[in-house]
Structures are given as C-alpha cells and as structure tokens.
Design an enzyme around this catalytic site. Structure first.
Site, PDB file in Angstrom:
ATOM      1  N   GLU A  40       0.805  -1.505   0.407  1.00 55.86           N
ATOM      2  CA  GLU A  40      -0.016   0.373   0.209  1.00 55.86           C
ATOM      3  C   GLU A  40       1.060   1.520  -0.205  1.00 55.86           C
ATOM      4  O   GLU A  40       1.574   0.984   0.591  1.00 55.86           O
ATOM      5  CB  GLU A  40      -1.065   0.074   1.155  1.00 55.86           C
ATOM      6  CG  GLU A  40      -1.738   1.146   1.486  1.00 55.86           C
ATOM      7  CD  GLU A  40      -2.848   1.550   0.987  1.00 55.86           C
ATOM      8  OE1 GLU A  40      -2.353   0.974  -1.156  1.00 55.86           O
ATOM      9  OE2 GLU A  40      -4.357   2.169   0.507  1.00 55.86           O
ATOM     10  N   ASP A  41       0.849   2.390  -1.102  1.00 62.10           N
ATOM     11  CA  ASP A  41       1.189   3.462  -0.840  1.00 62.10           C
ATOM     12  C   ASP A  41       1.047   4.002   0.972  1.00 62.10           C
ATOM     13  O   ASP A  41       2.346   4.810   1.013  1.00 62.10           O
ATOM     14  CB  ASP A  41       0.968   4.400  -1.871  1.00 62.10           C
ATOM     15  CG  ASP A  41      -0.863   4.764  -1.681  1.00 62.10           C
ATOM     16  OD1 ASP A  41      -0.902   4.664  -0.336  1.00 62.10           O
ATOM     17  OD2 ASP A  41      -1.356   5.350  -2.570  1.00 62.10           O
TER      18      ASP A  41
ATOM     19  N   ASP B  67      -3.547   5.832   6.712  1.00 61.91           N
ATOM     20  CA  ASP B  67      -4.222   7.486   7.083  1.00 61.91           C
ATOM     21  C   ASP B  67      -4.701   7.383   7.946  1.00 61.91           C
ATOM     22  O   ASP B  67      -4.826   6.608   9.312  1.00 61.91           O
ATOM     23  CB  ASP B  67      -4.808   8.297   5.594  1.00 61.91           C
ATOM     24  CG  ASP B  67      -5.225   9.573   6.387  1.00 61.91           C
ATOM     25  OD1 ASP B  67      -4.670   9.767   7.419  1.00 61.91           O
ATOM     26  OD2 ASP B  67      -6.239  10.034   5.679  1.00 61.91           O
TER      27      ASP B  67
ATOM     28  N   LYS C  32       0.427   6.998   8.950  1.00 63.54           N
ATOM     29  CA  LYS C  32       0.510   8.902   9.714  1.00 63.54           C
ATOM     30  C   LYS C  32      -0.596   8.441  11.175  1.00 63.54           C
ATOM     31  O   LYS C  32      -1.219   8.054  11.050  1.00 63.54           O
ATOM     32  CB  LYS C  32      -0.489   9.586   8.991  1.00 63.54           C
ATOM     33  CG  LYS C  32      -0.158  10.238   7.642  1.00 63.54           C
ATOM     34  CD  LYS C  32      -1.389  11.000   7.380  1.00 63.54           C
ATOM     35  CE  LYS C  32      -0.686  11.636   5.851  1.00 63.54           C
ATOM     36  NZ  LYS C  32      -2.161  12.414   5.110  1.00 63.54           N
TER      37      LYS C  32
ATOM     38  N   PHE D 288      -0.869  16.677   3.945  1.00 63.69           N
ATOM     39  CA  PHE D 288      -0.742  15.566   2.784  1.00 63.69           C
ATOM     40  C   PHE D 288       0.108  16.078   2.118  1.00 63.69           C
ATOM     41  O   PHE D 288       1.299  17.065   1.852  1.00 63.69           O
ATOM     42  CB  PHE D 288      -2.154  16.177   2.237  1.00 63.69           C
ATOM     43  CG  PHE D 288      -2.694  15.810   1.120  1.00 63.69           C
ATOM     44  CD1 PHE D 288      -3.576  14.790   1.049  1.00 63.69           C
ATOM     45  CD2 PHE D 288      -2.366  16.543  -0.292  1.00 63.69           C
ATOM     46  CE1 PHE D 288      -4.228  14.676   0.303  1.00 63.69           C
ATOM     47  CE2 PHE D 288      -2.636  15.901  -1.822  1.00 63.69           C
ATOM     48  CZ  PHE D 288      -3.734  14.576  -1.125  1.00 63.69           C
TER      49      PHE D 288
ATOM     50  N   ASP E 281      -1.517  10.730  -5.153  1.00 59.99           N
ATOM     51  CA  ASP E 281      -1.364  11.900  -6.172  1.00 59.99           C
ATOM     52  C   ASP E 281      -2.416  13.402  -5.297  1.00 59.99           C
ATOM     53  O   ASP E 281      -2.714  13.025  -4.069  1.00 59.99           O
ATOM     54  CB  ASP E 281      -3.017  11.161  -6.718  1.00 59.99           C
ATOM     55  CG  ASP E 281      -4.196  11.240  -6.238  1.00 59.99           C
ATOM     56  OD1 ASP E 281      -3.579  10.059  -5.488  1.00 59.99           O
ATOM     57  OD2 ASP E 281      -4.830  11.357  -7.011  1.00 59.99           O
TER      58      ASP E 281
END
Ligand code: IMP
Ligand code: MG
Length: 180
Positions: free
Chosen positions: A102-103, A106, A134, A155, A162
């Site tokens: 996964e990127d 959050d 995070k 962010f 993106d």
C-alpha cells in the site's frame, strides 16, 4: 526552497528519492528474511502503490508473485474509508502468504476493510507493507508489519501518490506547504 505547484496547492520536498530507496531496500530485506523458504503473493493496491511496488519487488529475492488490485471508495479530500469494492481480485489466495503493498495508511479504514475481506478467502497469512503511515490519524488498531516511513498528518504527494490525480510522477515525496 524548490516548490512544486499542483492545482491550488504548493508542495516542497519532504523525503528525497535516495532516502525513499534506502528504506524500501531495508523493508525488502525484512521481507526476504521473514518469508525465507516461502512463496509470498504480493497484492499491490492501485493506483498509489505502483511505484513503491515496482521498487520493492526489485529488491525481493524470493520466488514470488504479484497481483494488482484496486479499491473503489467514495473519494474526497479526506478519506472516508467507505471502500465499496475490490476490483481485479482474481487470484486464489487460499493457503497463500499474502503481502499487501500500500502507498499510505491514514485512518487505516481502507486496510482494515481489505484485510477483513481477504481473511474470508482462507489465506495462510496476511501482512501489510505500507510505504507511509500517519500514526496520529489511525482510527483503528491495525497491524502494519512493514513500513518505510511514519509521517505527520500533512497532505503529501509524489512517488505514486496524487493530489486529485496529479503529482504521481515525481521521484521525491512532497508535503503541502501552502494552499493558494
Ligand atoms: P485510509 O483508509 O484513511 O487509511 O486511507 C488511505 C488512502 O487515502 C491511501 O491509500 C491514499 O489513497 C489516501 N491518502 C491518505 N493520505 C494521503 C496523502 O497525504 N496524500 C495522498 N493520498 C492520501
Ligand atoms: Mg491508496
């Protein structure tokens, strides 16, 4: 300071490419050690993880497979965690050691949902491997076995991630500095 503007936001480099690749290599080393003698099935989550998955796989020396999946959710500026569907999940994962690539984690709701739905398909094991986490935003208890970086709640974009579809094609990771 060199900045990058994407739509209404300005970004500055927060993690340079060399540091990213160093941590990707470290995590791949942990996977190579932990899965020695096994044949993991990597499941990369599109779109954001595509660059991370490519770099990670180049450092994995195990006999392994990779599949790409996409999670459809109600997208907005903040994560809703309302994952509606898993697209492209055709692999038979029963008895397999699954490693999700996964990127960014959050709130953790997306990964929680995915692990839940994969668990129902009888894998031998499931581990999460996330480029970024995070921690301050995590809403549920989630076991993230492998992670390259923990970052603050700002962010970010680049290296696959993106802002509204743009900014995925940078070598470094950027953090928002200003909304114009
Ligand atoms: P979660 O369900 O809240 O953990 O959402 C994770 C997803 O939100 C990630 O897979 C990203 O697609 C997106 N996301 C969260 N934070 C960021 C960010 O800072 N930049 C870009 N995308 C993000
Ligand atoms: Mg994502």
């Amino acid at each position: 300071m060199e900045t990058l503007q994407v739509k209404d936001k300005k970004f500055a480099v927060s993690i340079p490419e060399a540091e990213i690749l160093k941590q990707v290599k470290r995590v791949a080393g942990e996977i190579n050690r932990d899965y020695d003698g096994r044949e993991p099935l990597f499941l990369a989550v599109l779109n954001g993880a595509f660059i991370f998955a490519a770099d990670l796989m180049k450092e994995v020396v195990l006999p392994s497979e990779i599949q790409f999946i996409k999670l459809a959710s109600y997208e907005g500026t903040t994560s809703t965690g309302a994952v509606t569907e898993t697209i492209g999940m055709t692999a038979d994962i029963s008895g397999r050691d699954v490693v999700i690539i996964e990127d960014i984690v959050d709130t953790g709701l997306t990964m929680h949902h995915l692990v839940d739905s994969l668990s129902a398909r009888s894998p031998r094991s499931i581990a999460i491997c996330s480029l970024l986490v995070k921690p301050a935003n995590l809403k549920i208890d989630l076991d993230i076995r492998y992670k390259c970086f923990e970052i603050p709640n700002d962010f970010i974009l680049g290296y696959g991630l993106d802002y509204d579809g743009f900014g995925r094609n940078t070598r470094d990771i950027y953090t928002v500095v200003e909304t114009v």
